[in-house]
Design an enzyme around this catalytic site. Structure first.
Site, PDB file in Angstrom:
ATOM      1  N   HIS A 201       0.832  -1.301   0.082  1.00 37.87           N
ATOM      2  CA  HIS A 201      -0.113   0.015  -0.142  1.00 37.87           C
ATOM      3  C   HIS A 201       0.887   1.464  -0.052  1.00 37.87           C
ATOM      4  O   HIS A 201       0.645   2.245  -0.758  1.00 37.87           O
ATOM      5  CB  HIS A 201      -1.002  -0.043   1.236  1.00 37.87           C
ATOM      6  CG  HIS A 201      -2.078  -0.889   1.075  1.00 37.87           C
ATOM      7  ND1 HIS A 201      -3.028  -1.214   2.309  1.00 37.87           N
ATOM      8  CD2 HIS A 201      -2.823  -1.375   0.088  1.00 37.87           C
ATOM      9  CE1 HIS A 201      -3.740  -2.236   1.768  1.00 37.87           C
ATOM     10  NE2 HIS A 201      -3.726  -2.349   0.502  1.00 37.87           N
ATOM     11  N   ASP A 302      -0.298   1.659   7.388  1.00 34.95           N
ATOM     12  CA  ASP A 302       0.445   0.795   6.897  1.00 34.95           C
ATOM     13  C   ASP A 302       2.046   1.399   6.921  1.00 34.95           C
ATOM     14  O   ASP A 302       2.948   0.510   6.808  1.00 34.95           O
ATOM     15  CB  ASP A 302       0.130   0.502   5.587  1.00 34.95           C
ATOM     16  CG  ASP A 302      -1.195  -0.307   5.189  1.00 34.95           C
ATOM     17  OD1 ASP A 302      -1.473  -0.947   6.442  1.00 34.95           O
ATOM     18  OD2 ASP A 302      -1.979  -0.179   4.339  1.00 34.95           O
TER      19      ASP A 302
END
Length: 367
Positions: A201, A302
């Site tokens: 991501h 993330d």
């Protein structure tokens, strides 16, 4: 130990899927959300609709509440289905109400989640010996389609482990009564370092930052945003991660293999070994849109709770992580946030004083 009553903490994608599925399977589910507005919306609706394989079914959990004490009362299993950014809050909140015999399952644990959760509980309840497990990823690939309406695209076979690791066999044997597809892993570093969201991501968002801001994410993130060049960056992140995994003596599984095991890509893509092909051939992800803004969990979660702990572990183990470090710095600059300072450092995982040679013992025996 037979599971009967299950507390589900978090009423997002994974929490609603678990609450509905487990209710329909005959468990007494007590769903908790710290958001009273979310609780009120679910109570107004009266049930949770779960859509799977084209069929919709309605489930009414035994309790939907913003009261953690009520949610945890006599629960056999406590499923934490929440972002990593919520772990500290949840551990602090449930700590006073947690019973010694209750099992906690972080679903998923992200990277270092069990260590972080245990460290917070040590401060809140120093006399408690918590029994914590985590999975690599959610047990359901799913998305909310509105308040109290969740679509499940696939059920995963995630690896799972306990902290401390010596409890893995016993705790997972019990948890697999509820989630039978969980596969035992060696320890929570094996699961935590398999965080596919952190691997793909941040690179995808940083590389597509202009497109995201210009078009408010109105494009298919995986199918259109992960070009060959972006996939090359993801592959470099994976190379650095694998060096950390190797230094810890854990099983070496590439991003492509983990992605495949999660049911996210084809046999052909797995056989190719190509990150680009694995993402391009991902049927469950092909229609998912990009984030509407850069302030999104793809960076806000993330990076600090995925890439930062990987970077920290790399430093402790003598593994260079230049691409991971660059993504941390670029994401921090883009969102004017010091993700390294705010992220999951060795200290926050309880590993500040733990040397490289001691790490395996701590993972197996606990703090």
């Amino acid at each position: 130990m037979a599971m009967r009553r299950i507390a589900v903490l978090g009423a997002g994608n994974g929490g609603c899927a678990a609450a509905a599925d487990l209710t329909l399977r005959g468990y007494e589910v007590r769903l908790y959300s710290r958001s009273q507005a979310t609780v009120d919306a679910l109570l107004d609706k009266g049930d949770i609709e779960i859509i799977e394989n084209g069929a919709a079914r309605a489930a009414r959990p035994a309790l939907i509440s913003s009261d953690p004490a009520l949610a945890l009362e006599q629960a056999d299993l406590v499923v934490v289905a929440a972002p990593a950014v919520a772990h500290e809050y949840l551990a602090t909140t449930i700590g006073p109400h947690l019973a010694e015999e209750q099992i906690i399952l972080l679903n998923p644990g992200h990277t270092g989640g069990s260590l972080h959760f245990a460290q917070v509980l040590r401060k809140v309840r120093p006399e408690l010996t918590p029994r914590i497990c985590e999975t690599v990823t959610l047990t359901y690939i799913c998305r909310l389609k509105g308040a109290g309406r969740v679509e499940v695209y696939r059920r995963t076979r995630p690896r799972g482990a306990a902290f401390p690791g010596k409890l893995t066999a016993g705790l997972l044997a019990t948890i697999r009564e509820v989630f039978p597809l969980i596969v035992p892993a060696q320890n929570v570093m094996e699961t935590g370092l398999s965080n596919i969201n952190a691997i793909m991501h941040p690179a995808g968002v940083v590389a597509n930052a202009g497109w995201i801001e210009r078009h408010s994410g109105d494009f298919r993130f995986y199918a259109e945003g992960i070009s060959r060049a972006v996939a090359n960056v993801i592959a470099k992140v994976d190379e650095e991660r694998l060096k950390i995994v190797e230094r810890l003596g854990l099983p070496l599984q590439s991003f492509v293999e983990i992605f495949y095991q999660a049911g996210l890509t084809s046999d052909a893509a797995r056989d190719s070994g190509s990150v680009y092909e694995a993402i391009r051939q991902s049927e469950p992800n092909k229609t998912i849109k990009a984030p509407a803004a850069l302030r999104h969990r793809y960076l806000d979660e993330d990076v600090p709770y995925g890439l930062v702990p990987m970077s920290e572990l790399g430093k402790r183990l003598g593994v260079r992580t230049p691409v991971i470090d660059s993504l941390v710095e670029l994401a921090s600059a883009m969102n004017e946030t010091d993700y390294r300072r705010e992220g999951l450092t060795l200290a926050r995982m309880g590993l500040a004083g733990v040397g490289a040679e001691e790490l395996a013992r701590v993972l197996d025996e606990g703090f």
